[in-house]
Write an enzyme that holds these catalytic residues in place. Structure first.
Site, PDB file in Angstrom:
ATOM      1  CB  CYS A 194      -0.498   2.507   4.037  1.00 15.90           C
ATOM      2  SG  CYS A 194      -2.020   1.840   3.413  1.00 15.90           S
ATOM      3  CG  ASP A 195       3.283   1.288   4.422  1.00 15.07           C
ATOM      4  OD1 ASP A 195       2.853   1.750   5.491  1.00 15.07           O
ATOM      5  OD2 ASP A 195       3.065   0.122   4.050  1.00 15.07           O
ATOM      6  CB  CYS A 217      -0.919  -0.010   1.219  1.00 16.75           C
ATOM      7  SG  CYS A 217      -1.888   1.490   1.368  1.00 16.75           S
TER       8      CYS A 217
END
Ligand code: NDP
Length: 313
Positions: A139-140, A136
């Protein structure tokens, strides 16, 4: 252990689940929704959604899901946290048990559990998970500002992830096993316009390396041909974007699935092999897998439930 009775249990909270909740609530069925581990589903980890009708300027994935949730709640849907870990569809009413100690007795069920990101299956993915390996980018990606990253895959998701990362990372490599990208033309054009995205065609990942954190990937170009070339690509982040698997494991003892695990539905309907159990969205759609098609299927499932309850009252 709390026991709850409902006329319709909706399992999953993506576009299919919320749309089913909106329609069943408005039909006075008073549905119960169990949200799953990722409330809002896959769209909560995407950035801009430009192709959901009704948003001419686009909308972020999380905002779209917030709106759908609010709309379902406006009509009284009972939305609860939890993960359905066990079901019994052998007799009606059906039974579902959650990881937070709820036992739900339901006259009908809509399975809308979506799909989850696939991994390549390398031991190194587990070894470096959270230490350089991610599925992701939104997300990261933040952790890779100014660094070098790679995205595996050549579809729309991979292009989207690469584009997102290209605004944070110094260099982005796309590791693509074919000589061409599978993504739509518009996404391909955007990728090619970006100077810091380099597409590595005909390339597979043999492994990853690094002492504590990921430091690079062992790549193979033209695998199995006379031109085969093995080399190491130094990278700090390795992002998987090679598609998704349907979340059907819990239902397999009862529900008929195809050879890749997608729930089989009957003809134009959302009916499964068990009368009273319906399926909607990515979990039952190996073909289209769009937010709008999932929402459309959620609507169909709600109408199928309404008809089933009337006929089996
Ligand atoms: P896709 O199945 O479309 O693409 C998967 C990609 O990963 C392909 O390039 C495939 O290669 C590659 N791949 C699969 N398995 C492996 C493997 N083991 N090793 C290396 N590469 C592998 O999945 P997506 O998630 O990209 O898209 C799913 C659906 O969602 C599509 O219909 C897409 O159009 C849609 N979507 C739309 C978006 C948008 O419109 N903005 C955004 C994101 C998704 P190969 O081509 O060789 O099979």
């Amino acid at each position: 252990m709390a026991e709850i009775k409902t006329r319709c249990l909706i399992i999953g909270s993506g576009p299919a689940g919320y749309t089913a909740a909106i329609y069943t609530s408005r039909a006075n069925i008073a549905p119960l929704m169990i949200e799953g581990y990722q409330p809002g589903g896959q769209l909560t980890i995407t950035t801009e959604v430009e192709n959901f009708p009704g948003y001419p300027e686009g909308v972020t994935g999380p905002k779209l899901m917030e709106d759908l949730r609010a709309q379902a709640m406006r009509f009284g849907a009972d939305i609860r946290p939890g993960f359905v870990k066990e079901v019994d569809f052998s007799t009606r009413p059906f039974v579902a048990k959650t990881d937070n100690d709820m036992t739900i007795i339901a006259d009908t069920i809509i399975i809308a559990t979506g799909a989850s990101a696939k991994y390549l299956g390398l031991d190194d993915e587990t070894k470096y998970n959270g230490m350089g390996v991610s599925a992701c980018a939104t997300c990261d990606g933040f952790f890779y500002r100014g660094k070098k990253v790679a995205v595996v895959g050549g579809g729309d998701t991979a292009c989207e992830e690469a584009l997102y990362l290209s605004n944070l990372a110094a260099e982005v490599y796309m590791i693509v096993r074919k000589p061409h990208l599978r993504a739509s033309k518009v996404m391909q054009a955007r990728v090619h316009e970006k100077e810091n995205i380099k597409v590595l065609h005909n390339t597979i990942t043999a492994g990853l390396y690094g002492v504590d954190f990921l430091e690079g990937a062992h790549l193979v170009e033209f695998n199995g041909t006379p031109e085969q070339r093995e080399y190491d690509l130094p990278i700090d982040g390795f992002f998987l974007a090679i598609g998704h698997s349907p979340n059907t494991e819990v239902f397999r003892p009862f529900i008929e699935c195809d050879h890749t695990g997608y729930i089989k539905v009957k003809g134009e309907t959302t009916a499964t092999n068990i009368p009273g159990v319906f399926a909607a969205g990515d979990v039952a759609d190996p073909l289209y897998r769009q937010a709008i098609t999932a929402a459309g299927m959620g609507c169909k499932a709600a109408l199928d439930v309404e008809r089933f309850l009337t006929e089996n009252a």
